[in-house]
Design an enzyme around this catalytic site. Structure first.
Site, PDB file in Angstrom:
ATOM      1  N   GLY A 259       0.983 -11.596  13.204  1.00 59.25           N
ATOM      2  CA  GLY A 259       1.322 -11.259  11.814  1.00 59.25           C
ATOM      3  C   GLY A 259       0.421 -10.202  11.211  1.00 59.25           C
ATOM      4  O   GLY A 259       0.333 -10.081   9.990  1.00 59.25           O
TER       5      GLY A 259
ATOM      6  N   LYS B 256       0.817  -1.229   0.000  1.00 59.41           N
ATOM      7  CA  LYS B 256       0.000   0.000   0.000  1.00 59.41           C
ATOM      8  C   LYS B 256       0.840   1.263   0.000  1.00 59.41           C
ATOM      9  O   LYS B 256       0.507   2.248  -0.642  1.00 59.41           O
ATOM     10  CB  LYS B 256      -0.979   0.007   1.180  1.00 59.41           C
ATOM     11  CG  LYS B 256      -0.367  -0.266   2.550  1.00 59.41           C
ATOM     12  CD  LYS B 256      -0.592  -1.691   2.974  1.00 59.41           C
ATOM     13  CE  LYS B 256       0.343  -2.097   4.077  1.00 59.41           C
ATOM     14  NZ  LYS B 256      -0.226  -3.006   5.009  1.00 59.41           N
TER      15      LYS B 256
ATOM     16  N   ASP C   9      -0.721   3.782   7.824  1.00 65.29           N
ATOM     17  CA  ASP C   9      -1.113   2.643   6.986  1.00 65.29           C
ATOM     18  C   ASP C   9      -2.536   2.854   6.437  1.00 65.29           C
ATOM     19  O   ASP C   9      -2.790   2.642   5.247  1.00 65.29           O
ATOM     20  CB  ASP C   9      -1.027   1.358   7.830  1.00 65.29           C
ATOM     21  CG  ASP C   9      -1.426   0.121   7.054  1.00 65.29           C
ATOM     22  OD1 ASP C   9      -0.590  -0.409   6.304  1.00 65.29           O
ATOM     23  OD2 ASP C   9      -2.592  -0.306   7.183  1.00 65.29           O
TER      24      ASP C   9
ATOM     25  N   GLU D  26      -5.454  -5.304  -5.232  1.00 63.44           N
ATOM     26  CA  GLU D  26      -6.589  -5.456  -4.319  1.00 63.44           C
ATOM     27  C   GLU D  26      -6.132  -5.684  -2.879  1.00 63.44           C
ATOM     28  O   GLU D  26      -6.714  -5.161  -1.929  1.00 63.44           O
ATOM     29  CB  GLU D  26      -7.462  -6.644  -4.778  1.00 63.44           C
ATOM     30  CG  GLU D  26      -8.749  -6.806  -4.030  1.00 63.44           C
ATOM     31  CD  GLU D  26      -9.687  -5.601  -4.184  1.00 63.44           C
ATOM     32  OE1 GLU D  26     -10.206  -5.389  -5.272  1.00 63.44           O
ATOM     33  OE2 GLU D  26      -9.867  -4.873  -3.188  1.00 63.44           O
TER      34      GLU D  26
ATOM     35  N   GLY E 182      -3.360 -10.253   8.043  1.00 61.59           N
ATOM     36  CA  GLY E 182      -3.066 -11.680   8.229  1.00 61.59           C
ATOM     37  C   GLY E 182      -2.694 -12.328   6.905  1.00 61.59           C
ATOM     38  O   GLY E 182      -3.163 -11.897   5.840  1.00 61.59           O
TER      39      GLY E 182
ATOM     40  N   ILE F 118     -11.220  -7.723   1.885  1.00 67.22           N
ATOM     41  CA  ILE F 118     -12.444  -7.065   1.400  1.00 67.22           C
ATOM     42  C   ILE F 118     -12.196  -6.592  -0.038  1.00 67.22           C
ATOM     43  O   ILE F 118     -11.268  -5.826  -0.276  1.00 67.22           O
ATOM     44  CB  ILE F 118     -12.829  -5.842   2.273  1.00 67.22           C
ATOM     45  CG1 ILE F 118     -13.010  -6.253   3.737  1.00 67.22           C
ATOM     46  CG2 ILE F 118     -14.099  -5.184   1.741  1.00 67.22           C
ATOM     47  CD1 ILE F 118     -13.373  -5.099   4.670  1.00 67.22           C
TER      48      ILE F 118
ATOM     49  N   LYS G 159      -3.893   3.435   2.365  1.00 69.12           N
ATOM     50  CA  LYS G 159      -5.034   2.736   1.760  1.00 69.12           C
ATOM     51  C   LYS G 159      -6.076   3.747   1.269  1.00 69.12           C
ATOM     52  O   LYS G 159      -6.645   3.591   0.190  1.00 69.12           O
ATOM     53  CB  LYS G 159      -5.637   1.761   2.779  1.00 69.12           C
ATOM     54  CG  LYS G 159      -4.666   0.614   3.107  1.00 69.12           C
ATOM     55  CD  LYS G 159      -5.052  -0.132   4.365  1.00 69.12           C
ATOM     56  CE  LYS G 159      -4.048  -1.243   4.655  1.00 69.12           C
ATOM     57  NZ  LYS G 159      -4.176  -1.826   5.989  1.00 69.12           N
TER      58      LYS G 159
HETATM   59  N1  HSE Z   1      -0.583  -3.924   9.067  1.00 69.43           N
HETATM   60  C1  HSE Z   1      -1.730  -3.949   8.220  1.00 69.43           C
HETATM   61  C2  HSE Z   1      -2.958  -3.911   9.078  1.00 69.43           C
HETATM   62  C3  HSE Z   1      -1.703  -5.180   7.361  1.00 69.43           C
HETATM   63  O1  HSE Z   1      -2.855  -4.162  10.286  1.00 69.43           O
HETATM   64  O2  HSE Z   1      -4.042  -3.616   8.579  1.00 69.43           O
HETATM   65  C4  HSE Z   1      -2.724  -5.200   6.284  1.00 69.43           C
HETATM   66  O3  HSE Z   1      -2.579  -4.139   5.382  1.00 69.43           O
END
Ligand code: HSE
Length: 397
Positions: A179, A97, A193, A121, A295, A128, A197
């Site tokens: 993870g 991303k 993050d 995606e 995950g 999703i 997105k």
């Molecule tokens: N570190 C990201 C999250 C992973 O926790 O959403 C998925 O993009």
């Protein structure tokens, strides 16, 4: 139709292993991993070691490989790989991303110039299918808003805090162990993050190419027991909400902020590593998507879906760009926030917080902390020193 795909995969971490597993358990897809390029020569791996290489050119220059699947952590290295692959005519699937958000306009142009598809995606809300839906299902409906939880780790942390009374740090540690978190978890808890997105989603919702730094994010890292108590008293949970919507004067407002979410909001029940995305449009009105947002396997499944789409030559058409209504992103809009501050006993600085607000609706203060609820201009949030104060927590309310 239904091409045979030969995959060159970069990265064999959480998502790479997830993809390997879903690919091995999927019937019907004509796709085979030819090589996997990894960085760490000493890591033990429980799959056929003949698949691995440490040399990126063994994938990029291999004429048998027609799809590059980029699943590495380093956004700058990922960009170089993706660019080289597109230029050489190899289709690309990526989950990165940060890389996509930072280079989206250029990546769009490369796709056109070299007539090579790039699918991503898995970069936004993992399992999703949000980008494909925005592109295909909502290709002509008039979208007015997309918002929700775009980060699994911060949602996991907030869920552990609200549902199990677990501490922030213990919950973050779990999100890392499971993870979900980035290798630098600051990206998760700071809202960055989610912002990457949202940058991608802005292109597919409103046809806007913007840089992540053009709008704001506030994370959950400063949340404390006062905020949690306040939310509980109001019957709310706090969620990290990413939003973009068309304002009354047809500008686009976007951001990432913690938000007090009441029980009647569908986001309230989206817990753990799940993400929830609300799409609002003129004709279909409200639709809500929920699914695992982090995950190895859920993200691997989104990568698999892109690989599968390539077998029938799918590519993004960036339909909203062609319908462009000359929308612009604006940070000049009002929003109602809760600002909690700690009493600085050396300086009486409450007055300065008051100045931030256009209109104050509610205030509270004791000897340790205080809060102000009121209306501010969003632009003020960044320019004001409030954001630099590590002890303040801000949320929309
Ligand atoms: N570190 C990201 C999250 C992973 O926790 O959403 C998925 O993009």
């Amino acid at each position: 139709m239904n091409k045979n795909l030969k995959l060159g995969v970069f990265g064999f971490g959480c998502v790479g292993q997830g993809l390997y597993q879903v690919l091995n358990n999927t019937k019907g897809i004509k796709a085979e991993i030819v090589k996997i390029c990894v960085k760490d020569k000493n890591k033990s791996r429980n799959v056929d070691l003949g698949l691995f290489t440490f040399d990126k050119d063994e994938l990029l220059n291999n004429p048998d490989i027609n799809v590059i699947v980029e699943l590495i952590d380093d956004a700058d290295a990922a960009y170089e790989i993706v660019k080289a692959a597109l230029i050489s005519g190899k289709a690309v699937v990526t989950a990165n991303k940060k890389m996509v958000a930072e280079h989206l306009e250029e990546l769009y142009e490369l796709q056109i110039k070299y007539n090579t598809p790039l699918l991503y995606e898995a970069s936004s809300c993992a399992s999703i299918p949000i980008i494909r839906n925005l592109e295909e299902y909502y290709d002509n409906d008039l979208l007015t808003k997309v918002e929700g939880i775009f980060n699994g780790s911060s949602n996991y942390i907030l869920s552990q805090i609200f549902n199990k009374n677990q501490s922030f740090n213990a919950s973050l540690l779990e999100a890392q162990k499971l993870g979900f978190a980035e290798s630098d978890p600051y990206l998760d808890i700071s809202g960055l993050d989610s912002k990457f997105k949202l940058t991608i989603i802005l292109a597919h919702t409103f046809g806007l190419f913007v840089k992540p730094e053009e709008f704001f994010q506030i994370g959950i890292e400063n949340i404390n027991e006062y905020d949690i108590k306040f939310a509980r008293e109001k019957g709310c949970k706090i969620k990290l909400n990413a939003f973009c919507y068309k304002s009354e004067n047809d500008e686009i407002n976007a951001g990432v902020l913690p938000s007090f979410i009441a029980k009647d909001n569908p986001i309230y029940n989206v817990d753990d590593e799940y993400n929830g995305v609300l799409i609002q449009s003129i004709f279909s009105e409200n639709q809500f998507f929920v699914g695992k947002g982090a995950g190895g396997l859920p993200t691997g499944s989104a990568v698999l879906s892109d690989i599968s789409a390539l077998t029938y030559d799918y590519k993004y058409e960036y339909k909203k760009l062609n319908q462009k209504e000359n929308l612009i992103l604006s940070n000049d809009f009002k929003m109602k926030i809760y600002l909690r501050y700690l009493i600085d006993k050396s300086e009486a600085n409450k007055k300065s917080y008051d100045d931030l607000f256009i209109e104050i609706k509610e205030t509270y203060q004791n000897s340790d902390y205080g809060y102000i609820i009121g209306e501010i201009n969003y632009n003020q949030l960044v320019t004001n020193y409030v954001l630099n104060n590590k002890s303040n927590f801000i949320a929309t309310i």
